[in-house]
Scaffold this active site. Structure first.
Site, mmCIF file in Angstrom:
data_model
loop_
_atom_site.group_PDB
_atom_site.id
_atom_site.type_symbol
_atom_site.label_atom_id
_atom_site.label_comp_id
_atom_site.label_asym_id
_atom_site.label_seq_id
_atom_site.Cartn_x
_atom_site.Cartn_y
_atom_site.Cartn_z
ATOM 1 N N THR A 1 -44.926 4.381 18.519
ATOM 2 C CA THR A 1 -46.297 3.918 18.347
ATOM 3 C C THR A 1 -46.992 4.666 17.213
ATOM 4 O O THR A 1 -46.621 5.809 16.898
ATOM 5 C CB THR A 1 -47.067 4.155 19.666
ATOM 6 O OG1 THR A 1 -48.465 4.075 19.423
ATOM 7 C CG2 THR A 1 -46.799 5.531 20.241
ATOM 8 N N ASP A 2 -48.003 4.028 16.644
ATOM 9 C CA ASP A 2 -48.803 4.725 15.622
ATOM 10 C C ASP A 2 -49.680 5.818 16.236
ATOM 11 O O ASP A 2 -50.230 6.660 15.532
ATOM 12 C CB ASP A 2 -49.666 3.725 14.834
ATOM 13 C CG ASP A 2 -50.664 2.955 15.708
ATOM 14 O OD1 ASP A 2 -50.627 3.104 16.945
ATOM 15 O OD2 ASP A 2 -51.477 2.186 15.139
ATOM 16 N N GLU A 3 -49.786 5.819 17.575
ATOM 17 C CA GLU A 3 -50.687 6.783 18.226
ATOM 18 C C GLU A 3 -50.199 8.219 18.077
ATOM 19 O O GLU A 3 -50.954 9.163 18.284
ATOM 20 C CB GLU A 3 -50.886 6.415 19.705
ATOM 21 C CG GLU A 3 -51.430 5.000 19.833
ATOM 22 C CD GLU A 3 -51.878 4.603 21.243
ATOM 23 O OE1 GLU A 3 -52.217 5.481 22.029
ATOM 24 O OE2 GLU A 3 -51.887 3.386 21.512
ATOM 25 N N TYR B 1 -49.964 10.189 26.767
ATOM 26 C CA TYR B 1 -49.043 9.128 26.350
ATOM 27 C C TYR B 1 -48.520 9.387 24.937
ATOM 28 O O TYR B 1 -47.309 9.435 24.701
ATOM 29 C CB TYR B 1 -49.740 7.754 26.413
ATOM 30 C CG TYR B 1 -49.032 6.668 25.627
ATOM 31 C CD1 TYR B 1 -47.772 6.210 26.013
ATOM 32 C CD2 TYR B 1 -49.612 6.110 24.473
ATOM 33 C CE1 TYR B 1 -47.106 5.223 25.279
ATOM 34 C CE2 TYR B 1 -48.961 5.126 23.743
ATOM 35 C CZ TYR B 1 -47.705 4.683 24.145
ATOM 36 O OH TYR B 1 -47.054 3.723 23.421
ATOM 37 N N LYS C 1 -44.714 10.308 23.542
ATOM 38 C CA LYS C 1 -44.001 9.474 22.564
ATOM 39 C C LYS C 1 -43.645 10.315 21.329
ATOM 40 O O LYS C 1 -42.564 10.172 20.759
ATOM 41 C CB LYS C 1 -44.854 8.264 22.151
ATOM 42 C CG LYS C 1 -45.038 7.203 23.223
ATOM 43 C CD LYS C 1 -43.754 6.524 23.672
ATOM 44 C CE LYS C 1 -43.143 5.632 22.618
ATOM 45 N NZ LYS C 1 -41.953 4.901 23.164
#
Ligand code: NAD
Ligand code: TYD
Length: 371
Positions: A148-150, A173, A177
């Site tokens: 994810t870009d997060e 989260y 990741k």
């Protein structure tokens, strides 16, 4: 890639990806058609629903599509699956994926996202080492990791995440990741495992569990329930239609440079309140006006600004020059076309929605699989 292990294939993106590979990958050109079989490994958490692949099970079941209910945290099970199906490639989606849940109960995120990824890497490494010992070096092709870009943290009003942006995750989260991305990279650098990683922006489309912003708002608006928008609704996300994510993943899996990260994004930045307003406009347009009148003049009246999410990232936006220039990827849907398709999909699939929301599908699972 003849025996592709897909993890988390009963979730939102995984189920769309399996359908894409088995039914649509040929649209990229004849040489990119997927000809192998898929072994879908999924634990079937609250977010995993085998009914999302009922059509695939019917058409390809036991020939080109095999489902194994298993937990990626159980290394013995994963080892068995690698051996039994002679796995030669992996596309790893399985994860706990919802930020709000990670704030309330982070432990399962650490377990699944980090430990689960480690287990898969170890099994893949064993397979890869074995193929090297045997001299062919060709029996394990690729470990593709979905991220994810997060992991990059949050942006201010300007700037974009590139593949060189330092990791700075803010939620449990995104931290879990980020850790899994680092493991994948390390298994490439240290052991030579052939890997690719993709970091994508927010997805939307069919089969998304209705806890995420877009499906939650669509279903609440249909039912005339309040639309809870965190804070002032000015946080920004970069939205991508799920099928466009799938085409990017498949392209990277075939043509991406090993050891590389590819950012994927929709180039479609919107404030959350704008997203909700667009959903309301479509709902107002497509639902029978007589039904709508019984709720309120416009769904927009249901919008409510509520307490903000702790540590709420302000803005995500992706620079996906690399995947476009190196691999020639282009998204097909605009936000307008993708969102309308998505709203209509939920309206036409209320049975799926009801079963997912009521937990009824757990009974369905019990009658199909041993839990
Ligand atoms: P999802 O929550 O809809 O699906 C996750 C799937 O993984 C479910 O089917 C679940 O049953 C399965 N799973 C969970 N724990 C498991 C375990 N221990 N063993 C086996 N299976 C397990 O998630 P999603 O939105 O489809 O996301 C898929 C991947 O894409 C995740 O890795 C996520 O981080 C990443 N991603 C998602 C988005 C997005 O907008 N949804 C954007 C970028 C990246
Ligand atoms: P979400 O779909 O949970 O994805 P992520 O947190 O991974 O970006 O949320 C998207 C945006 O919408 C995020 O800024 C939080 C916000 N949001 C709301 O305002 N209300 C809601 O009920 C939800 C679920 C999210």
């Amino acid at each position: 890639m003849q025996n592709l292990l897909v993890t988390g294939g009963c979730g939102f993106i995984g189920s769309n990806f399996i359908r894409y590979l088995l039914k649509e990958s040929s649209f990229l050109g004849d040489d990119s058609f997927f000809t192998g079989r898929i072994i879908n490994v999924d634990k079937l958490t609250y977010a995993g629903n085998p009914e999302s692949l009922e059509d695939i099970e019917k058409e390809f079941g036991n020939s080109r599509y095999i489902f194994e209910k298993a937990d990626i945290c159980n290394i013995k099970e994963i080892e068995r699956i690698f051996d039994q199906y002679d796995i030669d490639s992996v596309c790893h989606f399985a994860a706990e994926s919802h930020v709000d849940r990670s704030i309330a109960s982070p432990e399962i995120f650490i377990e699944t996202n980090i430990r689960g990824t480690f287990n898969l890497l170890e099994c893949a490494k064993k397979k890869y080492d074995f193929s090297l010992i045997k001299g062919s070096g060709k029996n394990f092709f690729l470990f593709h990791h979905i991220s994810t870009d997060e992991v990059y943290g949050t942006l201010g009003k300007t700037g974009l995440f590139t593949e060189e942006t330092p990791y700075s995750p803010n939620s449990p989260y995104s931290a879990s990741k980020a850790a899994s991305d680092h493991l994948v990279r390390a298994w490439h650098e240290t052991y030579g495992l052939p890997v690719t990683i993709s970091n994508c922006s927010n997805n939307y489309g069919p089969f998304q569990f209705p806890e995420k912003l877009i499906p939650l708002m669509i279903l609440n608006a249909i039912e005339g329930k309040e639309l809870p928008i965190y804070g002032d609704g000015k946080n920004i996300r970069d939205w991508l239609y799920v099928k466009d994510h799938c085409s990017a993943i498949w392209l990277i899996m075939q043509k991406g440079i090993k050891g590389r990260t590819y950012n994927i994004g929709g180039g479609c930045e919107l404030e959350n309140r704008e997203v909700v307003e667009k959903i309301c406009s479509i709902i107002d347009k497509v639902i029978n006006p007589n039904v709508r009148k019984s709720l309120s003049a416009s769904s927009k009246e249901l919008m409510r600004f509520v307490k903000d999410r702790p540590g709420h990232d302000f803005r995500y936006a992706i620079d996906c020059t690399r995947v476009k220039q190196e691999l020639g990827w282009r998204p097909e849907e605009s936000f307008e076309t993708g969102l309308e398709k998505t709203v209509k999909w939920y309206l036409n699939n209320m049975k799926w929605v009801e079963r997912v929301k009521s937990g009824d599908y757990l009974n369905w699972i019990k009658s199909h699989y041993t839990i």
